[in-house]
Design an enzyme around this catalytic site. Structure first.
Site, PDB file in Angstrom:
ATOM      1  N   ASP A  64      42.491  55.730  11.137  1.00 47.94           N
ATOM      2  CA  ASP A  64      41.147  55.875  11.695  1.00 47.94           C
ATOM      3  C   ASP A  64      40.195  54.991  10.899  1.00 47.94           C
ATOM      4  OD1 ASP A  64      38.688  56.680  12.675  1.00 47.94           O
ATOM      5  OD2 ASP A  64      38.988  58.813  12.283  1.00 47.94           O
ATOM      6  N   HIS A 120      42.357  58.498  15.221  1.00 46.21           N
ATOM      7  CA  HIS A 120      41.094  59.050  15.709  1.00 46.21           C
ATOM      8  C   HIS A 120      41.285  59.577  17.138  1.00 46.21           C
ATOM      9  CE1 HIS A 120      36.661  59.276  15.268  1.00 46.21           C
ATOM     10  NE2 HIS A 120      36.699  59.265  16.598  1.00 46.21           N
ATOM     11  N   SER A 150      34.068  63.569  15.475  1.00 49.38           N
ATOM     12  CA  SER A 150      33.589  62.192  15.572  1.00 49.38           C
ATOM     13  C   SER A 150      32.061  62.168  15.557  1.00 49.38           C
ATOM     14  CB  SER A 150      34.171  61.538  16.834  1.00 49.38           C
ATOM     15  OG  SER A 150      34.010  60.152  16.824  1.00 49.38           O
TER      16      SER A 150
END
Length: 328
Positions: A269, A299, A175
Protein backbone atom coordinates in the site's frame (compact mmCIF):
# COMPACT_ATOMS: atom_id res chain seq x y z
CA UNK A 1 2.04 0.54 23.79
CA UNK A 2 2.38 0.14 20.06
CA UNK A 3 2.78 -3.25 18.45
CA UNK A 4 3.28 -4.32 14.86
CA UNK A 5 1.76 -7.70 14.15
CA UNK A 6 2.83 -9.41 10.95
CA UNK A 7 0.04 -11.67 9.72
CA UNK A 8 1.75 -14.60 7.96
CA UNK A 9 0.53 -15.42 4.47
CA UNK A 10 0.39 -19.14 5.28
CA UNK A 11 -2.33 -18.56 7.84
CA UNK A 12 -0.36 -19.95 10.78
CA UNK A 13 -1.02 -16.89 12.86
CA UNK A 14 0.47 -13.53 13.84
CA UNK A 15 3.96 -12.91 15.12
CA UNK A 16 4.89 -9.71 16.93
CA UNK A 17 8.17 -8.56 15.44
CA UNK A 18 8.45 -4.88 14.55
CA UNK A 19 12.01 -4.91 13.14
CA UNK A 20 11.50 -7.92 10.87
CA UNK A 21 8.15 -6.58 9.69
CA UNK A 22 9.84 -3.41 8.59
CA UNK A 23 12.68 -5.10 6.70
CA UNK A 24 11.28 -8.12 4.91
CA UNK A 25 8.98 -8.30 1.91
CA UNK A 26 6.33 -11.01 2.06
CA UNK A 27 4.87 -12.04 -1.32
CA UNK A 28 1.29 -11.18 -2.11
CA UNK A 29 -1.10 -13.67 -0.56
CA UNK A 30 -2.37 -16.18 -3.17
CA UNK A 31 -5.93 -15.10 -2.49
CA UNK A 32 -4.94 -11.48 -3.13
CA UNK A 33 -3.31 -12.49 -6.40
CA UNK A 34 -6.49 -14.31 -7.44
CA UNK A 35 -8.68 -11.28 -6.71
CA UNK A 36 -6.33 -8.98 -8.58
CA UNK A 37 -6.30 -11.33 -11.58
CA UNK A 38 -10.08 -11.38 -11.58
CA UNK A 39 -10.20 -7.58 -11.53
CA UNK A 40 -7.57 -7.29 -14.26
CA UNK A 41 -9.68 -9.57 -16.47
CA UNK A 42 -12.44 -6.96 -16.39
CA UNK A 43 -10.20 -4.67 -18.45
CA UNK A 44 -11.22 -1.52 -16.59
CA UNK A 45 -9.64 1.83 -17.41
CA UNK A 46 -7.10 2.92 -14.76
CA UNK A 47 -8.54 5.28 -12.19
CA UNK A 48 -6.27 8.20 -13.10
CA UNK A 49 -7.55 8.02 -16.69
CA UNK A 50 -11.22 8.30 -15.66
CA UNK A 51 -13.49 11.15 -14.80
CA UNK A 52 -15.08 10.91 -11.35
CA UNK A 53 -18.37 9.99 -13.00
CA UNK A 54 -16.76 7.15 -14.93
CA UNK A 55 -14.97 5.89 -11.84
CA UNK A 56 -18.23 5.87 -9.90
CA UNK A 57 -19.94 3.91 -12.67
CA UNK A 58 -17.15 1.32 -12.60
CA UNK A 59 -17.43 0.98 -8.82
CA UNK A 60 -21.23 0.70 -9.03
CA UNK A 61 -20.95 -2.23 -11.46
CA UNK A 62 -18.69 -4.06 -8.99
CA UNK A 63 -21.19 -3.69 -6.13
CA UNK A 64 -22.52 -6.99 -4.81
CA UNK A 65 -25.52 -7.60 -2.53
CA UNK A 66 -24.69 -7.77 1.17
CA UNK A 67 -23.99 -11.29 2.43
CA UNK A 68 -23.85 -10.51 6.16
CA UNK A 69 -27.23 -10.74 7.95
CA UNK A 70 -27.95 -7.98 10.45
CA UNK A 71 -30.68 -7.46 13.04
CA UNK A 72 -31.77 -4.08 11.67
CA UNK A 73 -30.70 -1.21 9.43
CA UNK A 74 -32.32 2.22 9.45
CA UNK A 75 -31.56 5.18 7.20
CA UNK A 76 -31.43 8.38 9.24
CA UNK A 77 -30.89 12.10 8.75
CA UNK A 78 -27.90 13.17 10.86
CA UNK A 79 -28.61 16.89 10.95
CA UNK A 80 -28.78 17.09 7.16
CA UNK A 81 -26.17 14.38 6.49
CA UNK A 82 -27.50 11.04 5.21
CA UNK A 83 -26.50 8.10 7.37
CA UNK A 84 -27.43 4.50 8.06
CA UNK A 85 -27.67 2.87 11.48
CA UNK A 86 -26.76 -0.81 11.82
CA UNK A 87 -28.10 -2.55 14.92
CA UNK A 88 -26.73 -6.01 15.84
CA UNK A 89 -29.50 -6.77 18.35
CA UNK A 90 -32.53 -5.23 20.04
CA UNK A 91 -30.79 -4.23 23.27
CA UNK A 92 -30.67 -0.61 24.34
CA UNK A 93 -27.69 1.39 25.58
CA UNK A 94 -25.24 -0.07 23.05
CA UNK A 95 -21.92 1.43 22.12
CA UNK A 96 -21.79 3.32 18.83
CA UNK A 97 -19.13 3.37 16.10
CA UNK A 98 -19.49 6.34 13.74
CA UNK A 99 -17.96 5.07 10.50
CA UNK A 100 -16.68 6.98 7.46
CA UNK A 101 -16.30 5.06 4.23
CA UNK A 102 -13.21 5.13 2.04
CA UNK A 103 -12.99 6.14 -1.60
CA UNK A 104 -10.47 8.96 -1.74
CA UNK A 105 -13.09 11.62 -0.88
CA UNK A 106 -14.40 11.09 -4.45
CA UNK A 107 -15.87 7.57 -4.49
CA UNK A 108 -17.87 5.44 -2.09
CA UNK A 109 -21.23 5.80 -0.36
CA UNK A 110 -23.50 4.04 2.10
CA UNK A 111 -23.98 1.14 -0.32
CA UNK A 112 -20.29 0.54 -1.05
CA UNK A 113 -19.59 -0.20 2.62
CA UNK A 114 -22.91 -1.79 3.55
CA UNK A 115 -21.59 -5.32 4.04
CA UNK A 116 -18.53 -4.10 5.93
CA UNK A 117 -20.66 -2.09 8.37
CA UNK A 118 -22.86 -5.12 8.96
CA UNK A 119 -19.80 -7.19 9.86
CA UNK A 120 -18.44 -4.48 12.15
CA UNK A 121 -21.78 -4.19 13.96
CA UNK A 122 -22.10 -7.93 14.45
CA UNK A 123 -18.49 -8.51 15.45
CA UNK A 124 -18.41 -5.58 17.89
CA UNK A 125 -21.88 -6.01 19.37
CA UNK A 126 -22.28 -2.24 18.90
CA UNK A 127 -24.34 -0.07 16.62
CA UNK A 128 -22.59 1.37 13.59
CA UNK A 129 -23.61 4.69 12.07
CA UNK A 130 -22.29 4.88 8.50
CA UNK A 131 -22.04 8.49 7.30
CA UNK A 132 -22.76 9.48 3.69
CA UNK A 133 -20.66 12.64 3.56
CA UNK A 134 -20.46 14.81 0.46
CA UNK A 135 -17.93 13.92 -2.21
CA UNK A 136 -15.43 15.86 -4.30
CA UNK A 137 -15.00 17.33 -6.84
CA UNK A 138 -18.61 18.51 -6.63
CA UNK A 139 -18.06 19.25 -2.95
CA UNK A 140 -14.32 19.70 -2.33
CA UNK A 141 -12.54 20.05 1.01
CA UNK A 142 -13.73 20.78 3.67
CA UNK A 143 -17.25 19.55 2.80
CA UNK A 144 -16.56 15.91 3.73
CA UNK A 145 -14.98 16.89 7.02
CA UNK A 146 -17.76 19.35 7.84
CA UNK A 147 -20.37 16.63 7.24
CA UNK A 148 -18.42 14.15 9.34
CA UNK A 149 -18.15 16.51 12.30
CA UNK A 150 -21.84 17.42 11.99
CA UNK A 151 -22.94 13.78 11.88
CA UNK A 152 -20.74 12.78 14.82
CA UNK A 153 -21.99 15.64 16.98
CA UNK A 154 -25.55 14.71 16.01
CA UNK A 155 -24.91 11.10 16.98
CA UNK A 156 -23.61 12.19 20.37
CA UNK A 157 -26.60 14.46 21.00
CA UNK A 158 -29.12 11.85 19.81
CA UNK A 159 -27.40 8.71 21.07
CA UNK A 160 -30.19 7.79 23.47
CA UNK A 161 -32.82 7.93 20.73
CA UNK A 162 -30.61 5.60 18.66
CA UNK A 163 -30.48 3.12 21.53
CA UNK A 164 -26.87 3.99 22.26
CA UNK A 165 -24.90 5.50 25.10
CA UNK A 166 -23.50 9.02 24.50
CA UNK A 167 -20.40 8.25 26.57
CA UNK A 168 -19.54 5.12 24.57
CA UNK A 169 -18.85 6.46 21.07
CA UNK A 170 -15.99 5.59 18.74
CA UNK A 171 -15.08 6.87 15.29
CA UNK A 172 -13.54 4.89 12.48
CA UNK A 173 -13.01 4.55 8.78
CA UNK A 174 -10.95 3.06 6.00
CA UNK A 175 -8.57 4.98 3.71
CA UNK A 176 -9.94 8.52 3.24
CA UNK A 177 -12.56 7.60 5.83
CA UNK A 178 -9.76 6.83 8.27
CA UNK A 179 -8.32 10.28 7.62
CA UNK A 180 -11.72 11.79 8.29
CA UNK A 181 -12.06 9.80 11.52
CA UNK A 182 -8.72 11.15 12.77
CA UNK A 183 -9.74 14.72 11.97
CA UNK A 184 -13.16 14.34 13.60
CA UNK A 185 -11.28 13.37 16.74
CA UNK A 186 -9.17 16.49 16.40
CA UNK A 187 -12.07 18.87 15.72
CA UNK A 188 -15.38 17.60 17.08
CA UNK A 189 -14.60 18.27 20.77
CA UNK A 190 -16.47 15.15 21.90
CA UNK A 191 -15.57 12.51 24.53
CA UNK A 192 -14.65 9.75 22.05
CA UNK A 193 -13.83 6.36 23.55
CA UNK A 194 -11.87 4.83 20.65
CA UNK A 195 -10.78 5.23 17.03
CA UNK A 196 -10.47 2.56 14.33
CA UNK A 197 -8.13 3.61 11.52
CA UNK A 198 -7.69 1.35 8.50
CA UNK A 199 -4.85 2.41 6.17
CA UNK A 200 -5.58 6.13 6.62
CA UNK A 201 -3.97 8.84 4.49
CA UNK A 202 -2.16 10.95 7.07
CA UNK A 203 0.34 12.85 4.87
CA UNK A 204 -0.99 14.07 1.53
CA UNK A 205 2.47 15.35 0.55
CA UNK A 206 3.17 11.68 -0.34
CA UNK A 207 6.68 11.88 1.09
CA UNK A 208 7.08 8.43 2.66
CA UNK A 209 9.13 5.67 1.01
CA UNK A 210 6.18 3.33 0.48
CA UNK A 211 4.89 5.75 -2.16
CA UNK A 212 7.92 4.76 -4.24
CA UNK A 213 7.99 1.10 -3.23
CA UNK A 214 4.28 0.62 -3.97
CA UNK A 215 3.89 3.26 -6.69
CA UNK A 216 2.26 0.72 -9.02
CA UNK A 217 -0.06 -0.65 -6.37
CA UNK A 218 -1.66 -3.10 -6.65
CA UNK A 219 -5.08 -1.46 -6.49
CA UNK A 220 -4.15 1.99 -5.16
CA UNK A 221 -1.27 3.50 -7.12
CA UNK A 222 0.73 6.68 -6.62
CA UNK A 223 -0.94 8.13 -9.72
CA UNK A 224 -4.35 7.15 -8.40
CA UNK A 225 -3.68 8.82 -5.08
CA UNK A 226 -2.67 11.97 -6.92
CA UNK A 227 -5.97 11.80 -8.83
CA UNK A 228 -7.91 11.62 -5.58
CA UNK A 229 -6.02 14.50 -3.98
CA UNK A 230 -6.37 16.71 -7.05
CA UNK A 231 -10.14 16.25 -7.07
CA UNK A 232 -10.41 16.66 -3.30
CA UNK A 233 -8.33 19.83 -2.97
CA UNK A 234 -8.35 21.26 -6.49
CA UNK A 235 -9.25 24.95 -6.50
CA UNK A 236 -9.59 25.18 -2.73
CA UNK A 237 -6.20 26.69 -1.98
CA UNK A 238 -5.78 24.21 0.88
CA UNK A 239 -2.17 23.31 1.57
CA UNK A 240 -1.13 19.66 1.67
CA UNK A 241 0.50 20.42 5.03
CA UNK A 242 -2.67 21.89 6.55
CA UNK A 243 -3.41 19.78 9.68
CA UNK A 244 -7.07 19.68 8.59
CA UNK A 245 -5.92 17.99 5.39
CA UNK A 246 -2.95 15.91 6.60
CA UNK A 247 -3.15 14.82 10.27
CA UNK A 248 0.60 14.11 10.13
CA UNK A 249 1.14 17.86 10.54
CA UNK A 250 -1.12 18.30 13.57
CA UNK A 251 0.60 19.51 16.74
CA UNK A 252 1.68 17.07 19.42
CA UNK A 253 -0.91 18.31 21.89
CA UNK A 254 -3.71 17.69 19.38
CA UNK A 255 -2.48 14.20 18.50
CA UNK A 256 -1.88 13.36 22.17
CA UNK A 257 -5.56 14.05 22.89
CA UNK A 258 -6.62 11.25 20.53
CA UNK A 259 -8.61 8.33 21.94
CA UNK A 260 -7.12 4.83 22.19
CA UNK A 261 -6.50 3.53 18.69
CA UNK A 262 -6.31 0.47 16.49
CA UNK A 263 -4.48 1.28 13.26
CA UNK A 264 -4.35 -1.31 10.47
CA UNK A 265 -1.98 -1.08 7.50
CA UNK A 266 -1.23 -3.27 4.47
CA UNK A 267 2.24 -4.09 3.16
CA UNK A 268 1.51 -3.44 -0.54
CA UNK A 269 0.00 0.00 0.00
CA UNK A 270 1.45 3.42 -0.89
CA UNK A 271 -0.06 4.66 2.40
CA UNK A 272 1.69 2.00 4.50
CA UNK A 273 4.59 4.03 5.90
CA UNK A 274 2.57 7.10 6.85
CA UNK A 275 0.14 4.84 8.70
CA UNK A 276 3.03 3.14 10.47
CA UNK A 277 4.51 6.52 11.40
CA UNK A 278 1.20 7.86 12.70
CA UNK A 279 0.72 4.78 14.90
CA UNK A 280 4.23 5.21 16.29
CA UNK A 281 3.59 8.89 16.97
CA UNK A 282 0.34 8.18 18.81
CA UNK A 283 2.12 5.66 21.01
CA UNK A 284 5.08 7.96 21.64
CA UNK A 285 2.67 10.63 22.87
CA UNK A 286 1.04 8.27 25.35
CA UNK A 287 -2.06 7.24 23.38
CA UNK A 288 -2.79 3.50 23.89
CA UNK A 289 -2.20 2.25 20.36
CA UNK A 290 -2.28 -1.12 18.62
CA UNK A 291 -0.78 -1.24 15.14
CA UNK A 292 -1.37 -4.27 12.94
CA UNK A 293 0.20 -4.61 9.49
CA UNK A 294 -1.17 -7.31 7.20
CA UNK A 295 1.69 -8.67 5.14
CA UNK A 296 0.85 -9.86 1.64
CA UNK A 297 -2.20 -7.56 1.51
CA UNK A 298 -2.88 -4.40 -0.46
CA UNK A 299 -4.96 -1.24 -0.10
CA UNK A 300 -8.66 -2.11 -0.12
CA UNK A 301 -8.41 -5.61 1.35
CA UNK A 302 -10.47 -4.60 4.40
CA UNK A 303 -13.59 -4.35 2.21
CA UNK A 304 -13.07 -7.75 0.54
CA UNK A 305 -14.13 -10.13 3.29
CA UNK A 306 -16.06 -12.29 0.81
CA UNK A 307 -12.84 -13.00 -1.10
CA UNK A 308 -9.94 -12.70 1.33
CA UNK A 309 -9.41 -14.57 4.58
CA UNK A 310 -7.27 -11.68 5.80
CA UNK A 311 -10.14 -9.32 4.96
CA UNK A 312 -12.57 -11.09 7.27
CA UNK A 313 -9.82 -11.54 9.88
CA UNK A 314 -9.16 -7.80 9.85
CA UNK A 315 -12.88 -7.04 10.05
CA UNK A 316 -13.31 -9.24 13.11
CA UNK A 317 -10.12 -7.93 14.70
CA UNK A 318 -11.47 -4.40 14.28
CA UNK A 319 -14.94 -5.28 15.51
CA UNK A 320 -13.61 -7.06 18.58
CA UNK A 321 -11.36 -4.12 19.45
CA UNK A 322 -14.22 -1.64 19.13
CA UNK A 323 -16.52 -3.91 21.13
CA UNK A 324 -14.02 -4.24 23.99
CA UNK A 325 -13.36 -0.50 24.07
CA UNK A 326 -17.05 0.42 24.14
CA UNK A 327 -18.02 -2.18 26.71
CA UNK A 328 -15.74 -0.79 29.42
Amino acid sequence: MSSVIDNHRNGTGPAASAPSCQNRRVPLHPQAEAVLAMMAALGEVPLDQCTPEQAREIRAKRLRPATEPIHETTDVDADGVPARLYRPNDRGDLGLLVFFHGGGWVLGNLESHDNLCRILANSSGCCVLSVGYRLAPEHPHPAALDDAVTATRWAHTNAASLGCSPDRIAVGGDSAGGTIAILVGHLAALPLRYQLLVYPATDLTRSFPSFVENAEGPQLTAAGMGWFIDHYLGGTGAALTDPKVSPHFASDDVVAASPPTLLITAEYDPLRDEGDAYAARLASLGVPTSHVRFSGMYHGFFSLADFLDDGIAANHLAGAAVGRALSR
